[in-house]
Design a protein around this motif. Structure first.
Motif, PDB file in Angstrom:
ATOM      1  N   UNK A 138      33.905  26.016  37.781  1.00 51.23           N
ATOM      2  CA  UNK A 138      35.021  25.625  36.923  1.00 51.23           C
ATOM      3  C   UNK A 138      36.340  25.753  37.670  1.00 51.23           C
ATOM      4  N   UNK A 139      37.111  24.678  37.604  1.00 49.39           N
ATOM      5  CA  UNK A 139      38.480  24.690  38.116  1.00 49.39           C
ATOM      6  C   UNK A 139      39.389  25.198  37.007  1.00 49.39           C
ATOM      7  N   UNK A 140      40.228  26.186  37.297  1.00 48.85           N
ATOM      8  CA  UNK A 140      41.135  26.673  36.264  1.00 48.85           C
ATOM      9  C   UNK A 140      42.599  26.584  36.687  1.00 48.85           C
ATOM     10  N   UNK A 141      42.879  25.906  37.787  1.00 49.92           N
ATOM     11  CA  UNK A 141      44.250  25.570  38.160  1.00 49.92           C
ATOM     12  C   UNK A 141      45.179  26.770  38.179  1.00 49.92           C
ATOM     13  N   UNK A 142      46.294  26.628  37.442  1.00 55.85           N
ATOM     14  CA  UNK A 142      47.324  27.666  37.431  1.00 55.85           C
ATOM     15  C   UNK A 142      47.220  28.601  36.225  1.00 55.85           C
ATOM     16  N   UNK A 143      46.072  28.600  35.557  1.00 58.15           N
ATOM     17  CA  UNK A 143      45.930  29.480  34.392  1.00 58.15           C
ATOM     18  C   UNK A 143      46.018  30.952  34.765  1.00 58.15           C
ATOM     19  N   UNK A 144      45.518  31.286  35.922  1.00 59.34           N
ATOM     20  CA  UNK A 144      45.493  32.681  36.350  1.00 59.34           C
ATOM     21  C   UNK A 144      46.804  33.040  37.049  1.00 59.34           C
ATOM     22  N   UNK A 145      47.413  34.136  36.608  1.00 63.66           N
ATOM     23  CA  UNK A 145      48.561  34.669  37.326  1.00 63.66           C
ATOM     24  C   UNK A 145      48.037  35.441  38.526  1.00 63.66           C
ATOM     25  N   UNK A 146      48.276  34.901  39.713  1.00 57.94           N
ATOM     26  CA  UNK A 146      47.717  35.522  40.919  1.00 57.94           C
ATOM     27  C   UNK A 146      48.758  36.429  41.573  1.00 57.94           C
ATOM     28  N   UNK A 147      48.279  37.531  42.078  1.00 55.71           N
ATOM     29  CA  UNK A 147      49.171  38.525  42.641  1.00 55.71           C
ATOM     30  C   UNK A 147      48.508  39.186  43.838  1.00 55.71           C
ATOM     31  N   UNK A 148      49.318  39.649  44.750  1.00 61.43           N
ATOM     32  CA  UNK A 148      48.802  40.366  45.911  1.00 61.43           C
ATOM     33  C   UNK A 148      48.624  41.860  45.629  1.00 61.43           C
ATOM     34  N   UNK A 149      48.984  42.302  44.430  1.00 61.41           N
ATOM     35  CA  UNK A 149      48.955  43.745  44.148  1.00 61.41           C
ATOM     36  C   UNK A 149      47.733  44.181  43.351  1.00 61.41           C
ATOM     37  N   UNK A 150      47.078  43.261  42.633  1.00 59.67           N
ATOM     38  CA  UNK A 150      45.919  43.635  41.812  1.00 59.67           C
ATOM     39  C   UNK A 150      44.625  43.112  42.415  1.00 59.67           C
ATOM     40  N   UNK A 151      43.550  43.875  42.229  1.00 62.27           N
ATOM     41  CA  UNK A 151      42.234  43.403  42.646  1.00 62.27           C
ATOM     42  C   UNK A 151      41.749  42.307  41.702  1.00 62.27           C
ATOM     43  N   UNK A 152      41.024  41.346  42.260  1.00 62.34           N
ATOM     44  CA  UNK A 152      40.495  40.227  41.491  1.00 62.34           C
ATOM     45  C   UNK A 152      38.994  40.409  41.307  1.00 62.34           C
ATOM     46  N   UNK A 153      38.540  40.241  40.062  1.00 63.87           N
ATOM     47  CA  UNK A 153      37.155  40.509  39.719  1.00 63.87           C
ATOM     48  C   UNK A 153      36.477  39.265  39.156  1.00 63.87           C
ATOM     49  N   UNK A 154      35.166  39.185  39.369  1.00 67.63           N
ATOM     50  CA  UNK A 154      34.301  38.245  38.660  1.00 67.63           C
ATOM     51  C   UNK A 154      33.215  39.091  38.011  1.00 67.63           C
ATOM     52  N   UNK A 155      33.138  39.001  36.696  1.00 63.68           N
ATOM     53  CA  UNK A 155      32.263  39.861  35.908  1.00 63.68           C
ATOM     54  C   UNK A 155      31.344  38.961  35.078  1.00 63.68           C
TER      55      UNK A 155
END
Length: 579
Positions: A473-490
């Motif tokens: 799934x493409x979700x474009x700019x829905x996610x606020x991406x940051x260099x400070x938080x870990x990114x998870x796939x659950x």
């Protein structure tokens, strides 16, 4: 799905046949009578309302107890509400499965709440405005939630016209920006508002609804982008800002606010954010919201609106800065109460750690101020934020962790004095998951698939990946991406034998060995460039409950997995005190 249209004559016959069979009548009035996704919903409303109103009135005359006594709890004089999003969150709740709804609503009632708040996004329920289109699956779920809530004695309040949804790739907030000055779009919005009221009113546990200033604030945030040239003048004319000013200010007065000379109101433009004239735009927009609510109340009786308690800073005519308050909106016409989002940070400066005593004292002051400007109406706190971990607001004052429970145990007196209810936003912690249809309630809608299909398994919809199968799934700019938080796939994964699932987030790849059912939470670390997630399989696997996230909103009541957290006992005590 079988769709049916009930006309007036059939309605009279239904009543005659059902006299003395109230339980069967309840089933009839709850049967879905709204037909297609298009305008047929609106065309049927008048007939459908006439049937239900007449039949319900007649039945109440002949039944000593009436429907409401036999099916559902008594309408609460004081609301104790939990915003219900199941195991999702407000942005993707309506396209998720919620297969533990009965248990979740039973828990809400057991915790002492007597009502729930459902957040209803405008676009997901009404995806088309020209022509007007409605989404069957969203209304189906609304029926399911309201019926389940009634079984557990819970009333339902609707927060209608919520800004955000994932129904389409384009930003849903653009609709709200375009609403001002667009008569056709406004007519569609009013149709949506009336449609929501008529639909929800079929349920005996429907309490009412409210809209919020924050869902309509996109225009104020974006207004400076028009600049101060001819484009800005055209916009000021289109939205009626020039006419508003003409009725209230002379050209000389406007010249003082804008710091320039005007020879005509047609030369007035959207003011720059850095000028005293921006205060006039706040005044205009408050007036617009008041009139918008008045129009909506004609199709959604009793509708309230959450007021903006913040005082916005603007440049003063005399130099320095002053405040633009929104007190004129607080009464909001014939609304029965004033809705309010209340945070313990209100009235305090930045970066303060608060004691419960100071927060209770400030709450008393803030609610007294609201009631002083709303004509003495009761206040419904639709979001009682005793803590707020939202990203971007870490600078706000907040209770010390050990003071949160003390605060909740100390506010019953203030609540009784000023309010007719309160609602909790984060009843269960949620992740900022950007995925649409993350639990496959809508089959594979929103996903790109290969060698994959949705099956029902263990009472839930799951996607089955064959060997070498893939979903993404493409979700474009829905996610606020940051260099400070870990990114998870659950996600949940299961297999009948040994298999491997390969998960890709952006350019990073992880592999998971699968030996039967297991819960997986993969940490992809601090990455800031990704807009899709994909899963491929080696062997046959079953996937469900997929979340991509880098932030968890914490309300300290229930965790992501439903585990009890630190403030739950205090919230239960507060609910008991307000019973």
């Amino acid at each position: 799905m079988v769709e049916t249209m009930i006309n007036y004559n059939i309605g009279k016959q239904i009543f005659q046949n059902l006299k003395g069979h109230e339980s069967l009548f309840v089933k009839v009035i709850q049967h879905r009578t709204v037909s297609s996704e298009i305008n047929s919903r609106r065309k049927q409303q008048n007939n459908r309302t006439a049937v239900f109103t007449l039949a319900l009135f007649l039945l109440l005359l002949v039944s000593g107890s009436g429907i409401f006594a036999s099916y559902g709890a008594e309408r609460p004089a004081y609301r104790r509400s939990a915003t219900y999003t199941s195991d999702a969150w407000v942005i993707n709740f309506w396209n998720t499965e919620s297969d533990h709804m009965e248990e979740e609503l039973a828990q809400i009632a057991a915790d002492g709440f007597n009502s729930i708040i459902l957040v209803v996004p405008w676009r997901e329920f009404q995806p088309g405005t020209a022509p007007i289109l409605y989404n069957d699956y969203a209304f189906d779920k609304l029926d399911r939630v309201m019926q389940a809530a009634d079984r557990h004695g819970l009333w339902v309040e609707l927060r209608v016209s919520y800004t955000w949804d994932y129904y389409e790739e384009a930003e849903s907030r653009l609709r709200f920006r375009e609403l001002l000055g667009n008569d056709q779009l406004e007519r569609a919005w009013l149709d949506y508002m009336g449609h929501m009221y008529q639909y929800a009113s079929r349920h005996p546990n429907f309490y009412g609804g409210f809209i919020t200033w924050e869902d309509f604030w996109n225009y104020m945030e974006d207004a400076p982008s028009f600049g101060t040239g001819s484009r800005s003048m055209d916009e000021a004319k289109r939205i009626g800002f020039q006419d508003y000013l003409k009725e209230r200010y002379s050209l000389e007065e406007l010249g003082q606010y804008y710091g320039k000379h005007f020879t005509s109101y047609e030369n007035v433009h959207i003011p720059a954010r850095s000028t005293p004239a921006y205060k006039l735009l706040y005044e205009f927009y408050d007036d617009y919201l008041i009139h918008l609510l008045e129009k909506a109340q004609k199709v959604f009786p009793g509708l309230s609106m959450e007021v903006r308690n913040d005082v916005d800073t603007v440049e003063a005519l005399s130099g320095g800065q002053t405040g633009a308050a929104h007190y004129q909106t607080f009464p909001f016409g014939n609304a029965p109460d004033t809705s309010l989002m209340y945070s313990v940070s209100m009235g305090f400066g930045f970066h303060q750690e608060l004691t419960a005593a100071s927060a209770v004292d400030m709450m008393n002051q803030q609610l007294a101020m609201v009631q002083a400007y709303n004509g003495g109406k009761p206040i419904y706190i639709d979001q009682l934020l005793y803590m707020d971990e939202t990203e971007g607001f870490a600078h706000n004052a907040r209770l010390a962790p050990g003071e949160r429970g003390v605060f909740l145990a100390s506010i019953s007196g203030v609540l009784r004095r000023y309010t007719n209810g309160y609602g909790i936003w984060s009843y269960r912690n949620y992740a900022n998951n950007p995925l649409y249809n993350s639990q496959f309630a809508l089959k594979t809608r929103g996903w790109d698939t290969s060698r994959a299909r949705v099956v029902e398994r263990d009472g839930s919809q799951q996607v089955r990946l064959e060997n070498s199968g893939r979903i993404s799934q493409q979700f474009g700019d829905r996610m606020t991406r940051t260099d400070t938080n870990d990114n998870h796939v659950r996600f949940t994964v299961d297999s009948d034998g040994d298999a491997v699932v390969t998960v890709t987030l952006g350019r990073i790849v992880r592999e998971v060995e699968v030996h039967g059912k297991q819960e997986v939470d993969l940490n992809f670390g601090k990455i800031s460039a990704y807009n899709f997630v994909s899963f491929t399989s080696s062997g046959v696997v079953y996937l469900d409950n997929i979340q991509v996230y880098n932030f968890v909103q914490d309300g300290q009541l229930y965790g992501l997995d439903g585990e009890e957290l630190g403030c739950l006992d205090a919230m239960r005590r507060l609910n008991a005190m307000m019973d």
